[in-house]
Design an enzyme around this catalytic site. Structure first.
Site, mmCIF file in Angstrom:
data_model
loop_
_atom_site.group_PDB
_atom_site.id
_atom_site.type_symbol
_atom_site.label_atom_id
_atom_site.label_comp_id
_atom_site.label_asym_id
_atom_site.label_seq_id
_atom_site.Cartn_x
_atom_site.Cartn_y
_atom_site.Cartn_z
ATOM 1 N N CYS A 150 46.833 41.134 4.092
ATOM 2 C CA CYS A 150 46.787 40.488 2.855
ATOM 3 C C CYS A 150 45.699 39.663 2.514
ATOM 4 O O CYS A 150 44.685 39.749 3.318
ATOM 5 C CB CYS A 150 47.864 39.197 3.018
ATOM 6 S SG CYS A 150 49.546 39.843 3.476
ATOM 7 N N GLY A 173 45.374 43.751 -0.821
ATOM 8 C CA GLY A 173 46.490 43.895 -1.227
ATOM 9 C C GLY A 173 46.708 44.122 -2.575
ATOM 10 O O GLY A 173 46.334 43.291 -3.367
ATOM 11 N N ASN A 213 48.323 35.349 6.082
ATOM 12 C CA ASN A 213 47.547 36.578 6.372
ATOM 13 C C ASN A 213 47.666 36.995 7.697
ATOM 14 O O ASN A 213 46.978 36.370 8.407
ATOM 15 C CB ASN A 213 46.191 36.539 5.816
ATOM 16 C CG ASN A 213 45.245 37.684 6.150
ATOM 17 O OD1 ASN A 213 44.121 37.583 6.265
ATOM 18 N ND2 ASN A 213 45.944 38.865 6.465
ATOM 19 N N GLY A 214 48.365 38.074 8.118
ATOM 20 C CA GLY A 214 48.397 38.460 9.411
ATOM 21 C C GLY A 214 49.944 38.837 9.913
ATOM 22 O O GLY A 214 50.540 39.258 8.882
ATOM 23 N N TYR A 217 36.376 48.705 7.851
ATOM 24 C CA TYR A 217 36.930 48.953 6.784
ATOM 25 C C TYR A 217 37.378 48.018 5.876
ATOM 26 O O TYR A 217 37.378 48.055 4.479
ATOM 27 C CB TYR A 217 38.099 49.977 7.091
ATOM 28 C CG TYR A 217 39.015 50.551 6.067
ATOM 29 C CD1 TYR A 217 38.344 51.530 5.038
ATOM 30 C CD2 TYR A 217 40.072 50.124 5.555
ATOM 31 C CE1 TYR A 217 38.989 51.794 3.873
ATOM 32 C CE2 TYR A 217 41.143 50.634 4.786
ATOM 33 C CZ TYR A 217 40.528 51.521 3.938
ATOM 34 O OH TYR A 217 41.262 52.009 2.639
#
Length: 491
Positions: A22, A48, A127-128, A268
């Site tokens: 995210c 996202g 986020n995670g 990435y």
């Protein structure tokens, strides 16, 4: 367990890459905070693309929210919507979908989440992934909590509600001490913007300054889009509490541990124009290509990136090897994620709807294809076919990451281990399976050298989280272990 990670993506040809977790963004002390948040979310869209949400606060109207499926540009650019989100403080979140299909109830999983407490409301974006979320959820439900979503992030709100602390930041500390896993959290009260990273700092979070206001963001590229100045990274295990008039207060509510930042952010996930740990992501990826050329040279005529993520590494590989660089594959930039109904005939076209080979450049050449990773291998096979159909004499794959052999439980969508090509095959077996002339991955030590660790990976105390390559999880995935997942034994 659900998180910010994804179910199979909406697009039928994007199923052979790891999906980022995210992106979170927050701002305080600016006029029309929602517009700043929308711009930040747009810059973080690569993290996202399924849905997004914004929550703001204004004294006249209170907390206001908007949650939508789809891209930021398609939702949060309409004046009629943005006018419903007044205030000088706001947070936002972009995500991949987690549970269920898009529909009347799935919107409940879209963050940020909001909770009303005795001392006032608070919103939170995460986020995670919480690796003990199922155990916590069961405990909370047994004690009377009623969940509105299937997201693990909602556990934080319920834990905060049960805390006996007197203010929101202290309640958040209480809640986050109960959870395991990886998280960067951006939260807000009526007057304060709050940012927290887990003790290992697995997920990124940065602090910026815009005018008289402050910004929290997953990446520095989102600071650039609003003209904000990068101040620093939020430290692993740090909580920052920010107010428009009081500045930044820093706390360390967790035990101090040696950081284990996600190394795949360098490979990435992050945008190449972002800065991570003081290093340019683009330059790191170019250096990965340099290391790859040193480790895995091959006689060839052309170095060609698999667009777009393989481009910096291909540039580095070409420069180090002396083999010419060429854009032998072109991406169709205008193909949306909902292009057409994916009939069987269209599915059979595969990646050709997204990528096209430059036959004039490829024909008769021995081609080195540089890609960021190989997950299932399905896309690699199709690209190899396209290159050979265009008249290439040889096809050599060079991969800018080690073999992805283990799933991630820290907020990244990874197939089951049995579906990861590297989990069941050696490098030579993968080469034969893909039917290419050669296949080489960068070594784990080579990757560490590329990110600035001159001596490579410290085997006794790795400097990064590299569980997807090594199988060494810095935080035990408790829920998955309870389901029978076998964690790699320590050597």
């Amino acid at each position: 367990m659900t998180s910010c990670a994804a179910l199979p993506p909406a697009h039928p040809f994007d199923d052979d890459k790891l999906r980022e977790e995210c992106g979170v963004f927050g701002v305080v002390g600016v006029t029309d905070a929602a517009n700043f948040v929308a711009l930040g979310m747009h810059a973080l869209q690569h993290r996202g693309q399924e849905a997004g949400g914004i929550i703001t606060f204004a004294p006249e109207s209170g907390f206001q929210s908007a949650h939508r499926f789809g891209l930021v540009r398609d939702n949060f650019t309409r004046a009629s919507l943005m006018e419903t989100l007044p205030g000088t403080i706001g947070i936002g979140h972009v995500r991949y979908s987690t549970a269920g299909s898009k529909g009347a109830t799935a919107i409940r999983d879209v963050q940020p989440f909001f909770g009303e407490f005795a001392m006032g409301g608070a919103a939170i974006a995460h986020n995670g992934n919480i690796t003990n979320a199922e155990a916590i959820r069961r405990e909370l439900i047994e004690r009377g909590s009623i969940f509105q979503s299937s997201s693990d992030s909602e556990c934080i709100i319920h834990l905060m509600a049960r805390s006996i602390q007197k203010n929101i930041p202290e309640r958040m500390k209480d809640a986050l001490r109960r959870i395991e896993g990886a998280f960067s959290v951006v939260a807000m009260t009526r007057t304060k913007l709050i940012g927290v990273r887990d003790a290992l700092g697995v997920r990124p979070l940065v602090l910026g300054r815009v005018g008289d206001g402050w910004v929290l963001s997953s990446e520095t590229c989102a600071l650039d889009i609003i003209g904000a100045e990068f101040v620093r990274e939020v430290e692993p295990g740090e909580m920052v509490v920010i107010s428009a008039d009081g500045g930044v207060q820093s706390y360390h509510p967790f035990e101090r541990l040696k950081p284990r930042f996600c190394i795949f952010e360098h490979v990435y996930f992050s945008r190449p124009d972002s800065i991570l740990g003081g290093r340019s992501v683009y330059e790191t990826r170019r250096q990965i290509g340099v290391e790859l050329a040193r480790e895995a040279p091959v006689d060839a005529d052309l170095v060609c990136p698999v667009p777009d993520s393989g481009t910096p590494a291909a540039i580095g590989y070409a420069a180090e090897s002396g083999i010419p660089f060429g854009l032998g594959i072109t991406r169709n930039q205008y193909m949306g994620r909902t292009f057409i109904e994916p009939t069987e005939q269209i599915r059979n076209m595969g990646v050709r709807l997204k990528l096209n080979v430059n036959r004039a450049l490829i024909e008769g050449k021995r081609v080195i294809l540089v890609d960021d990773s190989v997950v299932r291998g399905t896309t690699s096979q199709k690209i190899r076919e396209m290159i050979l159909d265009a008249g290439a004499r040889e096809v050599h794959f060079r991969i800018a990451s080690p073999p992805t052999a283990w799933p991630c439980f820290y907020g990244v969508d990874t197939p089951e281990r049995g579906k990861l090509l590297a989990a069941t095959m050696s490098e030579d077996e993968m080469c034969a399976h893909l039917d290419v002339d050669s296949l080489r991955f960068i070594s784990l030590d080579g990757l560490y050298r590329a990110v600035g660790e001159a001596k490579g990976r410290n085997q006794n105390q790795p400097q990064y989280c590299d569980a997807c390559f090594s199988g060494e999880y810095p935080v035990a995935p408790s829920d998955m272990i309870a389901k029978g997942f076998a964690v790699k034994a320590a050597e």
